[in-house]
Design an enzyme around this catalytic site. Structure first.
Site, PDB file in Angstrom:
ATOM      1  N   HIS A 266      28.905  34.623  26.276  1.00 31.65           N
ATOM      2  CA  HIS A 266      29.515  35.280  27.438  1.00 31.65           C
ATOM      3  C   HIS A 266      30.976  34.829  27.612  1.00 31.65           C
ATOM      4  O   HIS A 266      31.889  35.655  27.677  1.00 31.65           O
ATOM      5  CB  HIS A 266      28.689  34.947  28.688  1.00 31.65           C
ATOM      6  CG  HIS A 266      29.193  35.581  29.951  1.00 31.65           C
ATOM      7  ND1 HIS A 266      28.699  36.771  30.434  1.00 31.65           N
ATOM      8  CD2 HIS A 266      30.150  35.191  30.828  1.00 31.65           C
ATOM      9  CE1 HIS A 266      29.336  37.091  31.559  1.00 31.65           C
ATOM     10  NE2 HIS A 266      30.222  36.135  31.829  1.00 31.65           N
ATOM     11  N   GLU A 267      31.184  33.529  27.641  1.00 31.45           N
ATOM     12  CA  GLU A 267      32.547  33.012  27.829  1.00 31.45           C
ATOM     13  C   GLU A 267      33.428  33.376  26.637  1.00 31.45           C
ATOM     14  O   GLU A 267      34.635  33.601  26.781  1.00 31.45           O
ATOM     15  CB  GLU A 267      32.541  31.498  28.046  1.00 31.45           C
ATOM     16  CG  GLU A 267      31.735  31.012  29.260  1.00 31.45           C
ATOM     17  CD  GLU A 267      32.081  31.707  30.566  1.00 31.45           C
ATOM     18  OE1 GLU A 267      33.219  32.211  30.699  1.00 31.45           O
ATOM     19  OE2 GLU A 267      31.195  31.772  31.450  1.00 31.45           O
ATOM     20  N   HIS A 270      35.035  36.669  27.314  1.00 32.03           N
ATOM     21  CA  HIS A 270      36.216  36.496  28.174  1.00 32.03           C
ATOM     22  C   HIS A 270      37.397  35.973  27.349  1.00 32.03           C
ATOM     23  O   HIS A 270      38.530  36.438  27.492  1.00 32.03           O
ATOM     24  CB  HIS A 270      35.924  35.467  29.278  1.00 32.03           C
ATOM     25  CG  HIS A 270      35.104  35.984  30.416  1.00 32.03           C
ATOM     26  ND1 HIS A 270      35.449  37.106  31.144  1.00 32.03           N
ATOM     27  CD2 HIS A 270      33.951  35.514  30.983  1.00 32.03           C
ATOM     28  CE1 HIS A 270      34.550  37.300  32.116  1.00 32.03           C
ATOM     29  NE2 HIS A 270      33.630  36.360  32.025  1.00 32.03           N
ATOM     30  N   GLU A 296      34.821  41.111  33.045  1.00 33.87           N
ATOM     31  CA  GLU A 296      33.369  40.950  32.954  1.00 33.87           C
ATOM     32  C   GLU A 296      32.787  41.919  31.926  1.00 33.87           C
ATOM     33  O   GLU A 296      31.791  41.610  31.263  1.00 33.87           O
ATOM     34  CB  GLU A 296      32.765  41.177  34.345  1.00 33.87           C
ATOM     35  CG  GLU A 296      31.409  40.574  34.559  1.00 33.87           C
ATOM     36  CD  GLU A 296      31.343  39.052  34.479  1.00 33.87           C
ATOM     37  OE1 GLU A 296      32.392  38.383  34.554  1.00 33.87           O
ATOM     38  OE2 GLU A 296      30.222  38.537  34.327  1.00 33.87           O
TER      39      GLU A 296
END
Lengths: 502, 502
Positions: A266-267, A270, A296
């Site tokens: 997830h990170e 980003h 997001e």
């Protein structure tokens, strides 16, 4: 003369951005290992630099740049980057200038007080403690909306802080559609007979092995380690200091490897966004993601559309089995895939799966909207919250801590932020749909580990622009249509009907 | 009115110190793991913040504080801290104001160019490449001396930058004494028959074990890990962000454990100094070591007077043997002690032992002194350098790289810095002598690992004052006498006569 002023303006915003980079580094440092005894002083330093940046954003010098560079006959002489940067500074200037200084100071004090009261209230599960602070925070924001002005619904002005272009009118429409299809799907999943076995997820998986596995995945996903690093923290985040330095943090749970594994992916989403912003935007306020929602969308694209995809695990499951043979040797790929895609109604948003997540957001959205058109009082929130959880998710919180007090956002005065999370899901699904036209063999790419075409697509359509384009313009240009929630609905229905054999 | 101005002044210097703390953190970060691709941008950020600090040090606002708070009838109304801080700012202001802005800019450009030329010249071992830059650096500093003015020798003004109160007159005297006694001792040691066997030092000692051992030593020495951390870097350093955050860095050589072991203890001495500065000095320019020399006295005290002491190893050698049994099992404590205290003439200052180190410094001091009274030309330096090495240490460099080009200092325009290192040795020996009066069982304390009385003595006499006292005043008050090189001479003679059985 004009060129000279343009250069001065660039130097001025570069200085602001330099303060910002220093602040970001201090933030990262405080959350990854700064010694405890230095934290109080460090917080003061951050405060002083932040205040300096704020002063610069509303200074007479800034006012002069805005006045002299804004007229349309001047604009045509400016570079595209300077035009965009000026627009960004003007927006910030106008927003900040409209609030009387004394009132703003009072608000900052309230915020900081409210956060610590919220923390205690959450611990004691006592909404009454927090209530007077929440009331004042809402009042302040109501006043700010009056100062800033609004079109349509007053809440639109708050939405604009996080997701420019998004309105209540639009959200009502997409959320209604989403709710109509998701509530029954979530119910069906909850009632399904054919549920995944998840018992094997919770065996011990040593931290060092989790880390080594994560590093292999990150490299293949295209996270550039010469422009980043991976550290540990309590509440994981990604942070972009500049495109050459975008750091990821994670947290290892030795009895639930999903925390670090999917959190890191997830990170990574980003971070890949921030690593691929065009270099020419460095030193301007445009060198960051364009909105919370688009940001997001990138993290969710990596986490869910790649990281929880069957083809991705077809490739990586054997490697995972090597890292943790005892845990996974007797588990088939299909069993693994179904287990890490388990969906079920839950009370806590940050622990929710991709199927139920948007429902958590809708509940908060509806409550915020009513707060800001005055149709509900703060006092009524716990009851309203619990009723909505029962209605949407079929479960009812039995305490304030697991209900109304669970999120930090309101204690910091962040209203209008939550919808960005759900928009991120919608954007991601819509990007995926459009990507398939250019990369029809998407699944094969995942299975081969050929991530470059996917990353390049996202960079070309999303990342490179930084903040020079508005979120809905990026969506429109990348996908050829306006926000369309159908892609998310279709994706979730297809995926979860298959997993739960509905 | 006066109280108000005092408060304003404190806020002003607090802002400067906040910039400084941010800069220090960026410096630490760049040297301990910041991603490569972000370094160029980071260097710009550091540059912008440094320039801001510099501007503040010579601003009209600063001039007003100095003008209004300096008169003696005003001073008596100010707190002691503000008086000292003001004196510090005034000194800085006057120094910076005296150099014409354009000239200073030219100098900064020259410095940065010279450093990269020096790096290349050193690599190619070609002094001719670096010579024109060194000439201009010297010229600039000669002009600065004229602007700043001087008393006695022009070089005094440069010494004052690093070691306020120290003069050529004083150094000539102590160095003459030191030289007279050290040169024959070094010769005797070089000719000694009874030399330590050092062959076992170079066995493989895994990094992780070295680190674990270092951590045990640091904790016992009293380095406060809740106000610090230990990281890896290429050129080790300690850095104080504030007394609650003082970080150590080290480098591990798996085939020479002495690098990390004694390096870490050395940096620990610097760090314990900064961790124990009085909290009331935070946010002022007084919250740092008082001079390079006093700082070095603390690191050398820990490295040599504790870390290379026989009693220290009487306690710790069994532990070291546990960490690296293969390497040390067959080596006795006495053999170990003698090996880690080996002394021999060498060409490279940073690798020199405590016996020969001061001779390296004297050579540089004599050269710098002659450069600044104009009695030697830059062109003649390599020859002069080599002659002095032959005279003092009995060995002659066979290349510029191992001779005149070895140190980074001159390429950055730092002249007058080197003597601080030798002064550090003298101060440390003098502190030790004075400490023995209060702590006659010093050796027993080391053997018992009871470090608190030693650390407390140093904190009370040295650390707590930060920059509120001048180096020679600290020395005088702590030891009851002026700088006296005899203690260093006595210490070195006793120690090395014993080790080499002379």
């Amino acid at each position: 003369m004009l060129k000279e002023m343009e250069q001065q303006f660039l130097r001025y915003i570069k200085k602001m951005m330099s303060y910002n980079e220093a602040i970001q580094l201090m933030y990262w440092d405080m959350r990854t290992g700064a010694p405890k005894k230095g934290l109080e002083q460090r917080a003061e330093v951050v405060g002083i630099l932040s205040q300096e940046m704020f002063k610069m954003s509303i200074s007479e010098e800034m006012a002069a740049y805005i006045a002299k560079l804004s007229p349309s006959h001047v604009q045509t002489e400016l570079s595209a980057v300077v035009q965009c940067a000026l627009a960004e500074c003007r927006k910030e200037y106008e927003r900040n200038k409209k609030i009387p200084v004394e009132e703003y100071k009072e608000y900052v004090v309230l915020q900081s007080k409210a956060e610590s009261v919220w923390e205690e209230a959450k611990e004691k599960s006592d909404f009454a403690m927090f209530r007077p602070y929440l009331e004042r925070l809402v009042e302040f924001n109501q006043k700010f909306i009056e100062y800033w002005g609004y079109q349509g619904h007053p809440y639109n002005t708050l939405l604009d802080l996080y997701e420019p272009g998004i309105t209540v009118e639009l959200l009502d429409q997409v959320f209604a559609k989403l709710r109509e299809r998701m509530v029954p799907l979530v119910q069906a999943v909850a009632a399904a007979e054919h549920k995944p076995d998840t018992s094997f997820l919770f065996q011990k998986f040593p931290k060092e092995k989790q880390r080594a596995f994560s590093l292999e995945l990150l490299r293949e996903l295209g996270y550039d380690f010469s422009a980043g690093r991976l550290d540990e923290t309590v509440h994981p985040f990604a942070i972009g200091l500049n495109p050459g330095d975008v750091r990821i943090t994670t947290r290892y749970d030795e009895h639930d490897f999903r925390t670090a594994l999917f959190g890191t992916i997830h990170e990574c989403g980003h971070a890949i966004y921030e690593q691929n912003i065009a270099k020419e935007l460095v030193g301007t306020p445009l060198c960051t993601g364009t909105s919370m929602g688009i940001h997001e969308s990138q993290s969710l694209f990596y986490e869910n559309f790649i990281g929880r995809h069957y083809s991705y695990w077809k490739r990586h499951y054997p490697l995972l089995q090597k890292y943790a043979p005892e845990q996974f040797a007797s588990i088939t790929l299909d069993e693994f895939y179904r287990a890490v895609n388990e969906a079920k109604p839950s009370l806590i948003r940050i622990e929710a799966d991709e199927l139920t997540y948007s429902l958590h957001i809708m509940i908060r959205y509806e409550i915020e909207k009513e707060l800001f058109n005055g149709s509900v009082a703060v006092d009524d929130l716990p009851e309203l919250w619990n009723d909505k959880y029962e209605e949407y998710l079929g479960i009812r919180p039995d305490s304030d801590a697991s209900g109304i007090l669970q999120d930090v956002h309101w204690s910091g005065g962040s209203f209008g932020y939550f919808p960005s999370y759900a928009l991120g899901y919608m954007y991601a699904a819509q990007f995926k749909h459009a990507m398939l036209k250019d990369l029809p063999h998407f699944d094969d790419l995942l299975e081969k580990g050929d991530m470059l075409p996917i990353r390049s697509w996202l960079t070309e359509k999303v990342h490179c622009f930084g903040k020079t384009k508005k979120p809905l313009d990026i969506l429109q240009e990348a996908t050829g249509e306006e926000l369309n929630v159908d892609y998310l609905i279709q994706y979730l229905e297809d995926k979860y009907r298959a997993i739960y054999q509905l």
